[in-house]
Scaffold this active site. Structure first.
Site, PDB file in Angstrom:
ATOM      1  CG  HIS A   1      -8.669  -0.873 -24.026  1.00 41.02           C
ATOM      2  ND1 HIS A   1      -8.245   0.319 -24.549  1.00 41.02           N
ATOM      3  CD2 HIS A   1      -9.716  -0.589 -23.235  1.00 41.02           C
ATOM      4  CE1 HIS A   1      -9.018   1.295 -24.095  1.00 41.02           C
ATOM      5  NE2 HIS A   1      -9.919   0.765 -23.298  1.00 41.02           N
TER       6      HIS A   1
ATOM      7  CG  HIS B   1      16.330  17.930  17.586  1.00 44.91           C
ATOM      8  ND1 HIS B   1      17.495  17.614  16.947  1.00 44.91           N
ATOM      9  CD2 HIS B   1      15.336  17.752  16.667  1.00 44.91           C
ATOM     10  CE1 HIS B   1      17.233  17.252  15.693  1.00 44.91           C
ATOM     11  NE2 HIS B   1      15.917  17.330  15.513  1.00 44.91           N
TER      12      HIS B   1
END
Length: 435
Positions: free
Chosen positions: A267, A425
């Site tokens: 490669h 919250h």
């Protein structure tokens, strides 16, 4: 016969660990100069769009184009490339594409929901990305197989639009790559490469649409650019050089194993091929076959340098120690060239792809077996997976509370929220508690 230059290691050697660490070391992060160049290119593309792409393509790919229309390929051009191939190549591409498609169809995750006793519904919804960008290398080598492996999972995942970029140095188009793009369902192709192509996909220009994720291999400039734009878009991985680890019990033809090792060494010069066995005579036979066959390769010089700089033949004590090395190295490609590979499988924890038995050459996985050949490298198989359908989809959580469910969960949420001093919250949850 030219002598084979490759490291010979034994796990019995006192310096084995240090030598193995040295061979495995790979610095995937580019140096400051490369990073500076990439940052400059990205800034140019962001600021000047198409004009920058034309200028940079002329400079780096030795072109002489005046507009983006000359860097754009139509679907008709892709079809023409496919139709113009020799029949044998068309059929090979068709067969490979179908096998890749069938394998990846099995990966598709499902959305799901379940209903709780109070009527609340929880679940997960899986949706595809709107647009994916695929980088395909050009220049030294062309990889139609990479087109299939990157585009087909995106197509199977349901991605609405697939954009491909591929550099064409000196204006040379690879017909196989274009034919693969046609077959894999690529929607648009731009003949762009390097950091400028990554920047165009990440930020968009007048002509190149912005994508949600960029996948595909490239050189150090491409890898550096992908790292730089991560967060603006998703990326698949920062890939290093190709790797193969072959483990053999002595029963496989040494010539087969030599060629399997060469299949990655050819490669590029930084690729890595490692062979492990506890059979000393077998190790010698494989080394002899490698020395004899290496001169027969078209890319002999590349493979020879790869083997000399990063290759190794390792003699270990036994099968158990071979397994330890498998998990220590965490290779991109692992070949279990042994009599009973199924017995080994439960012990293999880290590998990109596992090739089982004497007849399963890694090359089959590169092209047409079906599983993806885009794999984690440089030891990242310890925490990463092959490219797949799931890389082109995302998950959304589903929460649908019934009145009773909201009332039941409210006190828990309130207590935890007030513990974090997040009053809004808490009150938001409290409002829904039935008195």
């Amino acid at each position: 016969m030219t002598a084979l230059d490759i490291a010979r290691l034994s796990t019995r050697d006192s310096d084995f660990t240090a030598r193995l660490d040295g061979l495995l070391a790979w610095e995937g992060v580019s140096d400051a100069e490369v990073q500076h160049r990439v940052e400059t290119i990205i800034a140019e593309v962001r600021a000047r769009g198409d004009a920058a792409l034309v200028e940079l393509s002329n400079r780096f790919d030795r072109l002489s184009v005046s507009g983006m229309d000359e860097l754009t390929l139509t679907p008709e051009r892709l079809r023409q490339a496919f139709d113009g191939l020799p029949e044998a190549q068309r059929e090979a591409l068709r067969l490979a594409a179908e096998r890749v498609r069938v394998y990846h169809e099995r990966q598709k995750p499902e959305s799901w929901q379940y209903t709780e006793a109070d009527g609340s519904v929880l679940g997960q919804q899986v949706t595809p990305l709107d647009r994916a960008g695929i980088y395909v290398p050009g220049g030294k080598a062309a990889y139609p197989s990479s087109v299939l492996m990157n585009a087909i999972p995106a197509h199977v995942a349901g991605v609405k639009e697939i954009i491909m970029v591929v550099p064409t140095p000196d204006g040379v188009l690879n017909e196989l790559v274009l034919a693969a793009a046609h077959l894999a369902g690529v929607d648009r192709v731009f003949t762009l490469g390097g950091a400028q192509a990554v920047a165009a996909l990440a930020y968009g220009t007048e002509t190149v649409p912005r994508v949600d994720k960029i996948v595909g291999p490239g050189n150090i400039y491409v890898a550096t650019a992908k790292r730089a734009v991560f967060g603006q878009v998703g990326i698949d991985m920062i890939a290093g050089p190709s790797e193969i680890l072959v483990v053999s019990d002595g029963g496989t033809d040494p010539e087969w194993l030599a060629m399997d090792l060469f299949s990655q060494a050819e490669h590029d010069e930084d690729a890595q091929a490692i062979f492990v066995s506890w059979d000393a005579e077998h190790l010698d036979a494989v080394a002899e076959a490698m020395a004899r066959l290496l001169p027969t390769l078209e890319r002999e010089a590349i493979a020879r340098q790869s083997l000399a700089e990063r290759g190794a033949l390792i003699h270990c004590r036994d099968e158990a120690e071979a397994v330890e090395l498998i998990n220590r190295i965490a290779a991109e490609h692992l070949e279990l060239s042994v009599a009973d590979p199924e017995a080994w499988l439960p012990r293999v924890r880290h590998a990109g792809a596992i090739f089982m038995g004497r007849h399963t050459a890694e090359a089959l996985g590169d092209y047409c077996a079906g599983p993806n050949h885009v794999l984690p490298t440089s030891g990242t198989a310890r925490f990463s997976s092959p490219l797949g359908v799931y890389d082109f989809q995302k998950r959304s959580s589903i929460i649908h509370c019934s009145e009773a469910g909201a009332s039941s969960l409210g006190p828990t949420a309130s207590i935890l929220a007030r513990g974090e001093s997040l009053t809004a919250h808490a009150r938001s949850a409290e409002y829904r508690i039935k008195s």
